[in-house]
Design a protein around this motif. Sequence first.
Motif, PDB file in Angstrom:
ATOM      1  N   THR A 168       0.848  -1.189   0.000  1.00  0.00           N
ATOM      2  CA  THR A 168       0.000   0.000   0.000  1.00  0.00           C
ATOM      3  C   THR A 168       0.879   1.233   0.000  1.00  0.00           C
ATOM      4  O   THR A 168       1.974   1.241   0.561  1.00  0.00           O
ATOM      5  CB  THR A 168      -0.919   0.023   1.237  1.00  0.00           C
ATOM      6  OG1 THR A 168      -0.109  -0.016   2.409  1.00  0.00           O
ATOM      7  CG2 THR A 168      -1.859  -1.159   1.235  1.00  0.00           C
ATOM      8  N   ASP A 169       0.374   2.262  -0.671  1.00  0.00           N
ATOM      9  CA  ASP A 169       1.093   3.532  -0.630  1.00  0.00           C
ATOM     10  C   ASP A 169       0.685   4.286   0.633  1.00  0.00           C
ATOM     11  O   ASP A 169       0.028   3.732   1.509  1.00  0.00           O
ATOM     12  CB  ASP A 169       0.826   4.348  -1.898  1.00  0.00           C
ATOM     13  CG  ASP A 169      -0.644   4.637  -2.116  1.00  0.00           C
ATOM     14  OD1 ASP A 169      -1.438   4.312  -1.230  1.00  0.00           O
ATOM     15  OD2 ASP A 169      -0.978   5.179  -3.173  1.00  0.00           O
ATOM     16  N   GLY A 170       1.050   5.509   0.748  1.00  0.00           N
ATOM     17  CA  GLY A 170       0.770   6.285   1.956  1.00  0.00           C
ATOM     18  C   GLY A 170      -0.715   6.456   2.236  1.00  0.00           C
ATOM     19  O   GLY A 170      -1.126   6.573   3.384  1.00  0.00           O
ATOM     20  N   ALA A 171      -1.567   6.437   1.193  1.00  0.00           N
ATOM     21  CA  ALA A 171      -2.999   6.643   1.371  1.00  0.00           C
ATOM     22  C   ALA A 171      -3.741   5.333   1.617  1.00  0.00           C
ATOM     23  O   ALA A 171      -4.956   5.335   1.769  1.00  0.00           O
ATOM     24  CB  ALA A 171      -3.573   7.336   0.146  1.00  0.00           C
ATOM     25  N   GLY A 172      -3.032   4.209   1.628  1.00  0.00           N
ATOM     26  CA  GLY A 172      -3.686   2.922   1.854  1.00  0.00           C
ATOM     27  C   GLY A 172      -4.181   2.254   0.592  1.00  0.00           C
ATOM     28  O   GLY A 172      -4.840   1.227   0.645  1.00  0.00           O
ATOM     29  N   THR A 173      -3.855   2.820  -0.567  1.00  0.00           N
ATOM     30  CA  THR A 173      -4.263   2.229  -1.843  1.00  0.00           C
ATOM     31  C   THR A 173      -3.335   1.064  -2.173  1.00  0.00           C
ATOM     32  O   THR A 173      -2.115   1.226  -2.163  1.00  0.00           O
ATOM     33  CB  THR A 173      -4.191   3.273  -2.976  1.00  0.00           C
ATOM     34  OG1 THR A 173      -4.942   4.410  -2.587  1.00  0.00           O
ATOM     35  CG2 THR A 173      -4.718   2.710  -4.276  1.00  0.00           C
ATOM     36  N   PRO A 174      -3.891  -0.138  -2.459  1.00  0.00           N
ATOM     37  CA  PRO A 174      -3.009  -1.280  -2.758  1.00  0.00           C
ATOM     38  C   PRO A 174      -2.307  -1.100  -4.095  1.00  0.00           C
ATOM     39  O   PRO A 174      -2.890  -0.624  -5.064  1.00  0.00           O
ATOM     40  CB  PRO A 174      -3.962  -2.466  -2.783  1.00  0.00           C
ATOM     41  CG  PRO A 174      -5.308  -1.904  -2.976  1.00  0.00           C
ATOM     42  CD  PRO A 174      -5.290  -0.501  -2.441  1.00  0.00           C
ATOM     43  N   ARG A 175      -1.032  -1.473  -4.111  1.00  0.00           N
ATOM     44  CA  ARG A 175      -0.241  -1.449  -5.338  1.00  0.00           C
ATOM     45  C   ARG A 175       0.321  -2.842  -5.538  1.00  0.00           C
ATOM     46  O   ARG A 175       1.164  -3.282  -4.787  1.00  0.00           O
ATOM     47  CB  ARG A 175       0.908  -0.450  -5.215  1.00  0.00           C
ATOM     48  CG  ARG A 175       0.473   0.981  -5.130  1.00  0.00           C
ATOM     49  CD  ARG A 175       1.664   1.897  -4.962  1.00  0.00           C
ATOM     50  NE  ARG A 175       2.798   1.406  -5.729  1.00  0.00           N
ATOM     51  CZ  ARG A 175       4.054   1.696  -5.427  1.00  0.00           C
ATOM     52  NH1 ARG A 175       4.346   2.410  -4.400  1.00  0.00           N
ATOM     53  NH2 ARG A 175       5.038   1.220  -6.166  1.00  0.00           N
ATOM     54  N   GLY A 176      -0.108  -3.541  -6.569  1.00  0.00           N
ATOM     55  CA  GLY A 176       0.359  -4.900  -6.793  1.00  0.00           C
ATOM     56  C   GLY A 176       0.791  -5.161  -8.215  1.00  0.00           C
ATOM     57  O   GLY A 176       0.854  -6.300  -8.641  1.00  0.00           O
ATOM     58  N   THR A 177       1.100  -4.128  -8.955  1.00  0.00           N
ATOM     59  CA  THR A 177       1.492  -4.340 -10.346  1.00  0.00           C
ATOM     60  C   THR A 177       2.994  -4.590 -10.433  1.00  0.00           C
ATOM     61  O   THR A 177       3.771  -4.080  -9.639  1.00  0.00           O
ATOM     62  CB  THR A 177       1.149  -3.106 -11.205  1.00  0.00           C
ATOM     63  OG1 THR A 177       1.821  -1.969 -10.654  1.00  0.00           O
ATOM     64  CG2 THR A 177      -0.340  -2.853 -11.202  1.00  0.00           C
ATOM     65  N   ALA A 178       3.371  -5.394 -11.397  1.00  0.00           N
ATOM     66  CA  ALA A 178       4.784  -5.722 -11.587  1.00  0.00           C
ATOM     67  C   ALA A 178       5.480  -4.554 -12.256  1.00  0.00           C
ATOM     68  O   ALA A 178       4.975  -3.972 -13.215  1.00  0.00           O
ATOM     69  CB  ALA A 178       4.920  -6.973 -12.435  1.00  0.00           C
ATOM     70  N   GLY A 179       6.643  -4.223 -11.773  1.00  0.00           N
ATOM     71  CA  GLY A 179       7.441  -3.173 -12.379  1.00  0.00           C
ATOM     72  C   GLY A 179       8.270  -3.715 -13.525  1.00  0.00           C
ATOM     73  O   GLY A 179       8.118  -4.871 -13.960  1.00  0.00           O
ATOM     74  N   ALA A 180       9.164  -2.890 -14.003  1.00  0.00           N
ATOM     75  CA  ALA A 180      10.012  -3.281 -15.128  1.00  0.00           C
ATOM     76  C   ALA A 180      10.926  -4.448 -14.749  1.00  0.00           C
ATOM     77  O   ALA A 180      11.163  -5.349 -15.564  1.00  0.00           O
ATOM     78  CB  ALA A 180      10.841  -2.089 -15.591  1.00  0.00           C
ATOM     79  N   LEU A 181      11.411  -4.462 -13.523  1.00  0.00           N
ATOM     80  CA  LEU A 181      12.272  -5.557 -13.087  1.00  0.00           C
ATOM     81  C   LEU A 181      11.498  -6.873 -13.044  1.00  0.00           C
ATOM     82  O   LEU A 181      12.008  -7.925 -13.453  1.00  0.00           O
ATOM     83  CB  LEU A 181      12.867  -5.260 -11.716  1.00  0.00           C
ATOM     84  CG  LEU A 181      13.802  -6.320 -11.143  1.00  0.00           C
ATOM     85  CD1 LEU A 181      15.009  -6.499 -12.053  1.00  0.00           C
ATOM     86  CD2 LEU A 181      14.223  -5.946  -9.750  1.00  0.00           C
TER      87      LEU A 181
END
Length: 81
Positions: free
Chosen positions: A41-54
Amino acid sequence: MNSWINLSALWKIVVVGLLAGAGLPALFAVGVRALNPPARTDGAGTPRGTAGALGWAVAAVCFAVVLAAIGWGISVIVAHR
């Protein structure tokens, strides 16, 4: 050595069997896992689960190795017919 068991050939069969039988599925699993990292989660509590370039690069390498091993296996089978 024992005339019934060729230990050199047995060792080669075990190593190739472990690499192909357990190594390739494990490598495929690493590639799938790289595409779906743990949700953060970022600072606002929004989930982030996407794969980056790596993650995409790791997955591409893993899948390329698995596909190359499959292609090599098929070529060995076809060449010995």
